[in-house]
Design a protein around this motif. Structure first.
Motif, PDB file in Angstrom:
ATOM      1  N   GLY A 119       0.781  -1.230   0.000  1.00 20.50           N
ATOM      2  CA  GLY A 119       0.000   0.000   0.000  1.00 20.50           C
ATOM      3  C   GLY A 119       0.810   1.275   0.000  1.00 20.50           C
ATOM      4  O   GLY A 119       0.248   2.361   0.193  1.00 20.50           O
ATOM      5  N   VAL A 120       2.120   1.185  -0.216  1.00 18.92           N
ATOM      6  CA  VAL A 120       2.960   2.386  -0.211  1.00 18.92           C
ATOM      7  C   VAL A 120       2.812   3.101  -1.545  1.00 18.92           C
ATOM      8  O   VAL A 120       3.001   2.500  -2.607  1.00 18.92           O
ATOM      9  N   ASP A 121       2.495   4.392  -1.488  1.00 22.00           N
ATOM     10  CA  ASP A 121       2.351   5.147  -2.733  1.00 22.00           C
ATOM     11  C   ASP A 121       3.239   6.378  -2.774  1.00 22.00           C
ATOM     12  O   ASP A 121       3.154   7.175  -3.717  1.00 22.00           O
ATOM     13  N   THR A 122       4.096   6.564  -1.760  1.00 19.07           N
ATOM     14  CA  THR A 122       5.003   7.704  -1.727  1.00 19.07           C
ATOM     15  C   THR A 122       6.388   7.242  -1.318  1.00 19.07           C
ATOM     16  O   THR A 122       6.539   6.536  -0.316  1.00 19.07           O
ATOM     17  N   MET A 123       7.389   7.643  -2.096  1.00 22.05           N
ATOM     18  CA  MET A 123       8.778   7.363  -1.789  1.00 22.05           C
ATOM     19  C   MET A 123       9.456   8.678  -1.406  1.00 22.05           C
ATOM     20  O   MET A 123       9.621   9.567  -2.240  1.00 22.05           O
ATOM     21  N   PHE A 124       9.796   8.824  -0.128  1.00 24.00           N
ATOM     22  CA  PHE A 124      10.514  10.008   0.340  1.00 24.00           C
ATOM     23  C   PHE A 124      12.006   9.792   0.081  1.00 24.00           C
ATOM     24  O   PHE A 124      12.566   8.765   0.497  1.00 24.00           O
ATOM     25  N   THR A 125      12.646  10.752  -0.567  1.00 25.02           N
ATOM     26  CA  THR A 125      14.014  10.495  -1.004  1.00 25.02           C
ATOM     27  C   THR A 125      14.799  11.778  -1.225  1.00 25.02           C
ATOM     28  O   THR A 125      14.229  12.875  -1.268  1.00 25.02           O
ATOM     29  N   LEU A 126      16.119  11.632  -1.343  1.00 20.33           N
ATOM     30  CA  LEU A 126      17.007  12.677  -1.830  1.00 20.33           C
ATOM     31  C   LEU A 126      17.907  12.010  -2.852  1.00 20.33           C
ATOM     32  O   LEU A 126      18.523  10.980  -2.567  1.00 20.33           O
ATOM     33  N   SER A 127      18.001  12.585  -4.017  1.00 24.52           N
ATOM     34  CA  SER A 127      18.582  11.923  -5.176  1.00 24.52           C
ATOM     35  C   SER A 127      20.017  11.451  -4.939  1.00 24.52           C
ATOM     36  O   SER A 127      20.837  12.156  -4.358  1.00 24.52           O
ATOM     37  N   GLY A 128      20.294  10.220  -5.404  1.00 23.34           N
ATOM     38  CA  GLY A 128      21.636   9.656  -5.342  1.00 23.34           C
ATOM     39  C   GLY A 128      21.771   8.542  -6.348  1.00 23.34           C
ATOM     40  O   GLY A 128      20.855   7.735  -6.543  1.00 23.34           O
ATOM     41  N   GLY A 129      22.910   8.476  -7.004  1.00 24.15           N
ATOM     42  CA  GLY A 129      23.110   7.519  -8.085  1.00 24.15           C
ATOM     43  C   GLY A 129      23.008   6.071  -7.672  1.00 24.15           C
ATOM     44  O   GLY A 129      22.663   5.200  -8.486  1.00 24.15           O
TER      45      GLY A 129
END
Length: 557
Positions: A28-38
């Motif tokens: 049921g996860v619909d949001t990915m909290f992130t900070l960009s990284g290769g």
């Protein structure tokens, strides 16, 4: 090769990122909290594919991503997801994971990791990360096979969502995320809770204690909400007629002005009680470590502890009773079996009188025209404009202590604070998650000027993602929790001063939001109304009196 999946067949084919996203969607996860990284690009690639239905919410600091995922877990009672890159991305996330650990918040942190193929050769950001998180997670592990990712993450989500809830950490080497594989997607997105039936004899002992008590108190904590027991908790309190004190996300289980809510009479209730039954909260410093009673000649109270799992039962003191398991079932059984004594109405009247006396004593502060502004005046004005379903977020020390005293939620699941770990900087992550989880509700974040320094740059995230939130900064130009105690201990203070009337509102405006500085108490109400009507992230920066510090007592904070 573009990732593809079929939720009908349970087959997933593609790179490691597609396996990870498919597992998250199963839960049921619909949001990915992130900070960009290769190191984690394949997760982004999978998230943006047609039909993935996964929102990328990119922030300015990894701690905000983790706080966002934690708050999503708190608000939805289903694990949130944060994804960070290797090395510094993971180490920047540690405080957020520790906060989730102490709060019992369900969440999963996926970390990037230097490639397996050249491990040990001094790769960029090469760090064995699970040992750093082992003590603050339910599990911290590395997945070394692309075809194992979906099964490992399915199990990780289930573990995070299983009582006692908490964070799980999984890192995946960069080459394994980029590699292609085919695998069965296990599970149906459910949790695999073990049997959580409580020992009926233990429950019966607690019911007997309640029946024999003359001055019982119920304390409801965060796990009452997280265990979906809020309705049963209210029904049980009303059925038995027992006064209730709430803390953490237990706030709102009994709404503001409920006749059994004794939070305003906390000192009298916990100081004169002969029995305190704590449900869904640890017996930590916020509850005087479980040492209740002893006030005005009363003996120490008996203590019963009810928790969602055996490992949460307090071991540092002798308990009169304890039970663990499904909190709704335990409370329902207690309500059916207990027979409150004849003196309970007298006890309720005593606490009602104490609550009325406390409210009367506070009434002047809530409407104070003092200049500099008394912090309580802010809450007097805020309470007039809050809707019943408003989500209130506390991120601060002294200023937010006033919020705990003067802002009483009207519904369960509408209060967020950093919890017992006391980590400042939660505000922006919590704000982002609250706006996503409760799109039609007011969201107001209360922060001290100290807390503002930890995360205010993530107003940029609110602006970029068009997430309007009202922020109120109690700006007294000091570290309020430190200055007065240091003065008391040493007669002087150092490292406790901030610049007076710093224009945090101008920072918010520079980032694309709105804001204003308030120095006149009569302007607080109009400023709050402008903030709620603005439709943008808006900071009301209130210059408060640095001499007016929150009065602290021995029991609780």
């Amino acid at each position: 090769m573009a990732p593809s999946s079929s939720r009908l067949t349970g087959q997933i084919t593609g790179h490691g990122g597609s396996h990870a996203v498919a597992a998250a969607r199963q839960h049921g996860v619909d949001t990915m909290f992130t900070l960009s990284g290769g190191h984690v690009f394949p997760l982004y690639d999978a998230a943006v594919q047609p039909g993935a239905d996964m929102r990328l919410l990119d922030v300015r600091h990894e701690q905000t991503a983790v706080f966002g995922a934690e708050a999503m877990g708190k608000l939805t009672r289903r694990a949130g997801l944060a994804v960070v890159t290797a090395g510094p991305g993971v180490t920047n996330a540690v405080s957020g994971v520790a906060t989730a650990h102490f709060n019992g918040s369900p969440m999963l942190l996926i970390g990037g990791r230097a490639p397996d193929g050249r491990w040990g050769q001094g790769l960029l950001q090469e760090l064995d990360q699970p040992p750093l998180l082992d003590t603050i997670t339910k599990r911290a592990q590395t997945v070394h096979g692309t075809g194992e990712i979906s099964a490992s993450l399915d199990d990780a989500f289930a573990l995070a969502n299983t009582a006692h809830r908490g964070p799980v950490f999984v890192d995946v080497p960069m080459d394994r995320l980029y590699d292609q594989a085919e695998a069965d997607l296990p599970g149906d997105g459910g949790t695999a809770d073990p049997d959580r039936a409580a020992d009926p004899d233990r429950v019966g002992e607690i019911a007997k204690l309640i029946s024999e008590a003359e001055r019982p108190v119920l304390v409801y904590g965060s796990d009452v909400w997280l265990d979906n027991a809020e309705h049963t908790a209210r029904e049980t309190a009303e059925e038995l007629g027992i006064p209730v004190i709430t803390n953490g996300q237990g706030r709102g289980v009994l709404p503001a002005r409920h006749p059994l809510l004794a939070t305003r009479a906390r000192g009298v209730a916990l100081g004169q009680a002969d029995l305190v039954v704590v449900v869904g909260a640890p017996l930590d410093f916020r509850l005087g470590h479980g040492l209740f009673g002893g006030k005005d000649g009363a003996p120490l109270a008996k203590v019963a502890h009810v928790a969602d799992s055996p490992g949460q039962i307090a071991e540092h003191l002798t308990l009169a009773g304890s039970a663990s398991g499904d909190l709704s079932a335990i409370l329902r059984a207690i309500g059916d079996a207990a027979r409150p004594g004849n003196r309970l109405p007298e006890w309720r009247d005593r606490l009602a009188a104490a609550s009325a006396e406390a409210s009367e004593a506070d009434s002047d502060a809530l409407v104070s025209d003092a200049s500099p502004i008394h912090p309580a005046r802010i809450y007097g004005e805020l309470n007039r404009v809050l809707d019943d379903d408003a989500v209130v977020i506390g991120d601060g020390g002294d200023f937010v202590s006033y919020a705990g005293k003067y802002v009483e939620p009207r519904q369960p699941g509408t209060w967020l604070d950093p919890g017992p770990f006391g980590c400042l900087g939660t505000g922006m992550g919590y704000s982002i998650a609250a706006r996503l989880a409760r799109p039609s509700a007011q969201v107001v974040t209360l922060m001290g000027d100290g807390a503002a320094g930890f995360s205010l740059m993530d107003v940029d995230t609110l602006v970029r993602h068009e997430l309007p939130v009202v922020m109120v900064c109690g700006n007294n130009g000091i570290w309020g929790l430190e200055k007065a105690p240091m003065q008391m201990i040493y007669g002087y203070d150092v490292a406790a001063e901030l610049a007076p009337q710093t224009r945090y509102d101008e920072v918010v405006r520079a980032l694309g939001g709105g804001g204003e500085l308030v120095t006149d108490p009569a302007e607080i109400g109009p400023a709050l109304r402008r903030a709620f009507n603005s439709g943008v992230p808006y900071l009301v920066n209130v210059a408060t009196d640095p001499e007016n510090v929150y009065p602290r007592k021995t029991m609780g904070v």
